[in-house]
Design a protein around this motif. Structure first.
Motif, PDB file in Angstrom:
ATOM      1  N   GLU A   1       0.853  -1.187   0.000  1.00  0.00           N
ATOM      2  CA  GLU A   1       0.000   0.000   0.000  1.00  0.00           C
ATOM      3  C   GLU A   1       0.887   1.235   0.000  1.00  0.00           C
ATOM      4  N   ARG A   2       0.675   2.106  -0.967  1.00  0.00           N
ATOM      5  CA  ARG A   2       1.497   3.321  -0.963  1.00  0.00           C
ATOM      6  C   ARG A   2       0.757   4.475  -1.630  1.00  0.00           C
ATOM      7  N   GLU A   3       1.069   5.666  -1.164  1.00  0.00           N
ATOM      8  CA  GLU A   3       0.480   6.850  -1.786  1.00  0.00           C
ATOM      9  C   GLU A   3       1.260   7.134  -3.056  1.00  0.00           C
ATOM     10  N   SER A   4       0.553   7.548  -4.113  1.00  0.00           N
ATOM     11  CA  SER A   4       1.311   7.936  -5.287  1.00  0.00           C
ATOM     12  C   SER A   4       0.502   8.833  -6.193  1.00  0.00           C
ATOM     13  N   THR A   5       1.194   9.436  -7.119  1.00  0.00           N
ATOM     14  CA  THR A   5       0.530  10.269  -8.108  1.00  0.00           C
ATOM     15  C   THR A   5       0.096   9.370  -9.252  1.00  0.00           C
ATOM     16  N   LEU A   6      -1.206   9.335  -9.509  1.00  0.00           N
ATOM     17  CA  LEU A   6      -1.751   8.503 -10.582  1.00  0.00           C
ATOM     18  C   LEU A   6      -2.149   9.413 -11.737  1.00  0.00           C
ATOM     19  N   VAL A   7      -1.770   9.058 -12.932  1.00  0.00           N
ATOM     20  CA  VAL A   7      -2.056   9.916 -14.093  1.00  0.00           C
ATOM     21  C   VAL A   7      -2.642   9.070 -15.219  1.00  0.00           C
ATOM     22  N   CYS A   8      -3.737   9.563 -15.822  1.00  0.00           N
ATOM     23  CA  CYS A   8      -4.296   8.857 -16.982  1.00  0.00           C
ATOM     24  C   CYS A   8      -5.061   9.848 -17.850  1.00  0.00           C
ATOM     25  N   LEU A   9      -5.596   9.370 -18.957  1.00  0.00           N
ATOM     26  CA  LEU A   9      -6.439  10.218 -19.793  1.00  0.00           C
ATOM     27  C   LEU A   9      -7.881  10.120 -19.304  1.00  0.00           C
ATOM     28  N   HIS A  10      -8.642  11.172 -19.592  1.00  0.00           N
ATOM     29  CA  HIS A  10     -10.063  11.166 -19.257  1.00  0.00           C
ATOM     30  C   HIS A  10     -10.852  11.627 -20.477  1.00  0.00           C
ATOM     31  N   ASP A  11     -11.875  10.855 -20.805  1.00  0.00           N
ATOM     32  CA  ASP A  11     -12.708  11.147 -21.969  1.00  0.00           C
ATOM     33  C   ASP A  11     -14.134  11.225 -21.449  1.00  0.00           C
ATOM     34  N   SER A  12     -14.827  12.340 -21.717  1.00  0.00           N
ATOM     35  CA  SER A  12     -16.160  12.486 -21.115  1.00  0.00           C
ATOM     36  C   SER A  12     -17.125  11.431 -21.645  1.00  0.00           C
ATOM     37  N   ALA A  13     -16.837  10.861 -22.830  1.00  0.00           N
ATOM     38  CA  ALA A  13     -17.779   9.927 -23.449  1.00  0.00           C
ATOM     39  C   ALA A  13     -17.597   8.478 -23.007  1.00  0.00           C
ATOM     40  N   ARG A  14     -16.422   8.125 -22.490  1.00  0.00           N
ATOM     41  CA  ARG A  14     -16.155   6.715 -22.184  1.00  0.00           C
ATOM     42  C   ARG A  14     -14.932   6.569 -21.294  1.00  0.00           C
ATOM     43  N   TYR A  15     -14.717   5.354 -20.797  1.00  0.00           N
ATOM     44  CA  TYR A  15     -13.484   4.993 -20.091  1.00  0.00           C
ATOM     45  C   TYR A  15     -12.367   5.197 -21.115  1.00  0.00           C
ATOM     46  N   ALA A  16     -11.524   6.191 -20.878  1.00  0.00           N
ATOM     47  CA  ALA A  16     -10.623   6.673 -21.934  1.00  0.00           C
ATOM     48  C   ALA A  16      -9.763   5.567 -22.525  1.00  0.00           C
ATOM     49  N   ILE A  17      -9.696   5.548 -23.849  1.00  0.00           N
ATOM     50  CA  ILE A  17      -8.812   4.613 -24.546  1.00  0.00           C
ATOM     51  C   ILE A  17      -8.157   5.290 -25.745  1.00  0.00           C
ATOM     52  N   ASP A  18      -8.983   5.864 -26.648  1.00  0.00           N
ATOM     53  CA  ASP A  18      -8.397   6.392 -27.880  1.00  0.00           C
ATOM     54  C   ASP A  18      -8.110   7.890 -27.831  1.00  0.00           C
ATOM     55  N   GLY A  19      -8.150   8.483 -26.652  1.00  0.00           N
ATOM     56  CA  GLY A  19      -7.820   9.893 -26.528  1.00  0.00           C
ATOM     57  C   GLY A  19      -8.433  10.493 -25.280  1.00  0.00           C
ATOM     58  N   GLY A  20      -8.184  11.788 -25.073  1.00  0.00           N
ATOM     59  CA  GLY A  20      -8.770  12.459 -23.917  1.00  0.00           C
ATOM     60  C   GLY A  20      -7.818  13.486 -23.345  1.00  0.00           C
ATOM     61  N   GLU A  21      -8.272  14.119 -22.240  1.00  0.00           N
ATOM     62  CA  GLU A  21      -7.372  15.062 -21.577  1.00  0.00           C
ATOM     63  C   GLU A  21      -6.670  14.335 -20.438  1.00  0.00           C
ATOM     64  N   ILE A  22      -5.578  14.947 -19.966  1.00  0.00           N
ATOM     65  CA  ILE A  22      -4.770  14.285 -18.936  1.00  0.00           C
ATOM     66  C   ILE A  22      -5.265  14.710 -17.558  1.00  0.00           C
ATOM     67  N   ILE A  23      -5.524  13.720 -16.686  1.00  0.00           N
ATOM     68  CA  ILE A  23      -5.932  14.051 -15.315  1.00  0.00           C
ATOM     69  C   ILE A  23      -5.063  13.287 -14.307  1.00  0.00           C
ATOM     70  N   SER A  24      -5.104  13.752 -13.054  1.00  0.00           N
ATOM     71  CA  SER A  24      -4.396  13.012 -12.007  1.00  0.00           C
ATOM     72  C   SER A  24      -5.232  12.996 -10.742  1.00  0.00           C
ATOM     73  N   ASN A  25      -4.829  12.185  -9.769  1.00  0.00           N
ATOM     74  CA  ASN A  25      -5.543  12.150  -8.491  1.00  0.00           C
ATOM     75  C   ASN A  25      -5.224  13.375  -7.644  1.00  0.00           C
ATOM     76  N   HIS A  26      -4.352  14.250  -8.135  1.00  0.00           N
ATOM     77  CA  HIS A  26      -4.073  15.489  -7.414  1.00  0.00           C
ATOM     78  C   HIS A  26      -4.688  16.689  -8.118  1.00  0.00           C
ATOM     79  N   GLY A  27      -5.747  16.441  -8.866  1.00  0.00           N
ATOM     80  CA  GLY A  27      -6.508  17.544  -9.439  1.00  0.00           C
ATOM     81  C   GLY A  27      -5.985  18.123 -10.741  1.00  0.00           C
ATOM     82  N   LEU A  28      -4.987  17.472 -11.304  1.00  0.00           N
ATOM     83  CA  LEU A  28      -4.454  17.929 -12.583  1.00  0.00           C
ATOM     84  C   LEU A  28      -5.508  17.760 -13.675  1.00  0.00           C
ATOM     85  N   ARG A  29      -5.606  18.689 -14.585  1.00  0.00           N
ATOM     86  CA  ARG A  29      -6.494  18.564 -15.738  1.00  0.00           C
ATOM     87  C   ARG A  29      -5.906  19.383 -16.866  1.00  0.00           C
ATOM     88  N   LEU A  30      -5.363  18.724 -17.861  1.00  0.00           N
ATOM     89  CA  LEU A  30      -4.731  19.492 -18.931  1.00  0.00           C
ATOM     90  C   LEU A  30      -4.818  18.767 -20.270  1.00  0.00           C
TER      91      LEU A  30
END
Lengths: 255, 426
Positions: free
Chosen positions: B201-230
């Motif tokens: 168990e460990r704290e960490s910065t998680l980063v992935c894409l986010h797509d408003s239409a679906r569980y992101a796969i083929d694109g999206g914006e970048i988000i993180s568990n620390h509120g990043l959105r770009l």
């Protein structure tokens, strides 16, 4: 009869050709049952080690360490097989052979002296004797299975190296070059893919390397007479098989 | 200790742990996969050639490379791809997730948990399971070859669309096996959830894409568990690659921060609500809920993503209508462009500078394994006390498992980076 001992080795490559072995899926377990695994690092953490009856070698040779390793594997193997375009003709990374490494490295690594690579990425046969070649980027799964079926019996299969055009005609495709002026390497590329690209309406880009008795000069003039510029032809030949004798010769002569 | 070459990873690497007897041990993941310099080789090539060239970086996730490059270049050229073509690209991409995850979970990772050296030996203990896992892998490959022409280095995608779209019948012919596996995958979930896993168990910065239409796969914006959105265009301003002397793969970190993690754990934690309802219900059944903090849970998340991909692919196949325009014409334009997608192992970022003749002047490609490399070392460092007091076999197995949690694709991770030194130190 004892099971032949198999080694699968990776050099500079994308993993795709050895993945083709795992992609045999339904045939895989039956196939692996017929051999003894000497070494297959991607699939298994166990290994019987050398010597090998058959060594499948993926990738081009591009570092001093790789030279040492391929020489050792050659000594330890009865039959050495070059698996795929990187091993048979350099692969895409061999495009650097036409530029100086000093120009290429800083584009990738901020401190290039740390990443050690040779000036050139070479086909396996430039370093050691190769007994058999499975061509393609990636190799054909059908040819791979045929190879295994023969190799366990101690034989070598024969694959046609006639042009893709033959497969294309059999597939009933309308010729892209003649009918549409699409640049296509089909007439000068060995078959093996089943005329995959022309069947999808795009020109062949040479995954299986040069076909038998290829006359590139003649085909290139024919293409240029049909409004395909020489730069386009050069770029098509500067692909995964750029270090094959015929493709390389044309590129070096024509730029 | 030194593990020697790591088995059952894609590519070549080894791990060294140096214990000085006091303080935190030194951990180095050495990637000795030779560099292939793809970013340099792309210079001077025509934009239209890029998807075929970049797919050769990785035989395991070629579609991810093609899609990230298309996102970048089609964005720059202002190409609006037909909606049905987008659907086809997604089915192709789901096929790659299924194939890659099935390969990783059952052939590369699971043998560790049952104490087998490989899937072949595991098949003696679990014949039915291995057979179904191979069927799953084959289905992923079938989806890929139906749309892409072949499963490794598909040939059908192009800027503007697809060379030729498959017929509705061709895709429908895959449905019976797809539907059968949607059912039988439950047994595989049960099997994987029953495996006894180490925990971290460990704290960490998680980063992935986010797509408003679906569980992101083929694109999206970048988000993180620390509120990043770009947007992907801000990637290089937010994250940086750096070189270490002992590896041919560049490492990544957040600018001014530490290591971060991309991949299934990040996607599951941040996009859980968009996971297909069947996959969400299955997650609840096996007691998994976001956010996840333990990298050893990633094997289970991969199986849940297989459930998701099977459900979504089945839906997309049923709704597919042959596109009226398989591809649209475009004119190359000069400029800088950025593209990203969710490769099976996490965010795959591309950027290109294209000149007025439509040629590539500069390319920068940052694969997920580079981004996760510093994290893998962090995890092994945290496990070091446990590793160092184990016998040699257990120590080796535990450290290999810690690396394999990330499904590292070492072929992808070498030959990258195109930041100049000043910029990367800014």
């Amino acid at each position: 009869m004892a099971k032949p001992r198999l080694g699968v080795f990776k050099f500079s490559s994308c993993d795709g050709c050895q993945l083709s072995i795992l992609d045999a899926e339904e045939e895989l377990l039956a196939l692996l049952d017929k051999v003894e695994l000497g070494d297959f690092l991607e699939a298994s953490s166990t290994s019987a080690g050398a010597p090998y009856d058959v060594a499948l070698v993926e990738g081009s040779i591009s570092t001093p360490e790789e030279v040492e390793r391929i020489v050792r594997i050659r000594k330890e193997s009865k039959m050495l097989v070059a698996l795929g375009a990187c091993a048979t003709a350099g692969g895409l990374q061999a495009l650097r052979n036409w530029s100086r490494l000093g120009l290429v490295e800083p584009a990738v690594y901020p401190e290039p002296e740390v990443a050690r690579a040779m000036e050139k990425a070479l086909p396996v046969s430039d370093i050691v004797a190769v007994d058999f070649e499975l061509r393609g980027c990636p190799v054909s799964k059908a040819q791979l299975l045929q190879f295994f079926a023969s190799a366990v019996k101690g034989a070598k299969p024969r694959f046609p190296t006639s042009a893709v055009c033959f497969e294309c005609k059999r597939a009933g495709n309308v010729c892209l070059v003649v009918a549409g002026g699409t640049p296509c390497l089909g007439p000068v590329t060995a078959s093996g893919c089943g005329a995959l690209c022309p069947s999808l309406g795009r020109g062949c880009y040479g995954c299986f390397g040069p076909s038998d008795d290829v006359n590139l000069d003649s085909y290139a003039s024919w293409l240029t007479a049909h409004n395909v510029d020489r730069q386009t032809i050069g770029l098509l030949l500067k692909g995964a098989n750029s270090q094959s004798h015929e493709f390389r010769k044309w590129v070096e002569k024509n730029g | 200790m030194d593990t020697g070459p790591l088995a059952r990873v894609e590519g070549e690497g080894s791990l060294s742990i140096v214990d000085k007897g006091e303080g935190i041990p030194e951990v180095k993941l050495n990637i000795f996969e030779p560099p292939r310099y793809f970013e340099a080789l792309l210079r001077g090539r025509r934009a239209e050639e890029v998807p075929d060239i970049v797919s050769r970086i990785c035989g395991i996730c070629p579609v991810a490379y093609q899609v990230s490059s298309l996102n970048a270049l089609e964005g720059l050229f202002g190409v609006e791809v037909d909606e049905q073509v987008r659907r086809l690209r997604r089915i192709l991409y789901y096929g790659e997730w299924i194939e890659s995850h099935a390969l990783h979970v059952f052939m590369l990772a699971a043998p560790d948990f049952v104490g087998a050296p490989d899937a072949i030996v595991m098949a003696e203990k679990e014949p039915g399971l291995v057979k179904e896992a191979l069927a799953l892998k084959r289905l992923g490959n079938s989806l890929m070859s139906a749309i892409g022409g072949r499963e490794i280095h598909p040939v059908s995608l192009k800027i503007g669309g697809i060379y030729r779209a498959p017929s509705k019948e061709a895709l429908l012919s895959l449905l019976p096996e797809l539907d059968r596996l949607r059912g039988s995958v439950r047994n595989m979930v049960t099997f994987v959830s029953s495996l006894e896993r180490p925990s971290l168990e460990r704290e960490s910065t998680l980063v992935c894409l986010h797509d408003s239409a679906r569980y992101a796969i083929d694109g999206g914006e970048i988000i993180s568990n620390h509120g990043l959105r770009l947007q992907p265009s801000a990637f290089e301003g937010t994250f940086e690659e750096y070189q270490v002397s002992y590896s041919n793969a560049l490492h990544s970190r957040t600018r001014g921060g530490g290591s971060y993690m991309v991949g299934p754990l990040a996607r599951f934690s941040l996009n859980f609500e968009q996971l297909n309802p069947v996959a969400r219900a299955t997650a609840r059944d096996v007691g998994l809920k976001p956010p996840l903090k333990d990298p050893f849970q990633s094997i289970l998340v991969r199986v849940l993503e297989i459930v998701h991909a099977l459900e979504e692919a089945a839906g997309e196949v049923r709704e597919y209508v042959e596109p009226v325009r398989p591809s649209v014409p475009y004119k190359p334009a000069a400029g800088v462009c950025y593209g990203a997608s969710e490769a099976p192992r996490g965010i795959l970022y591309h950027s290109y500078v294209v000149n007025a003749r439509g040629q590539i002047e500069r390319a920068n490609i940052i694969p997920p394994t580079s981004q996760n490399q510093a994290r893998m070392e962090d995890d092994v460092r945290l496990l070091a006390p446990q590793i160092l007091k184990s016998d040699a076999n257990t120590a080796r197995r535990l450290s290999e498992m810690a690396v394999r949690n990330y499904d590292p694709c070492i072929s992808c991770a070498t030959h990258f980076l195109r930041l100049d030194i000043r910029k990367s130190r800014a």
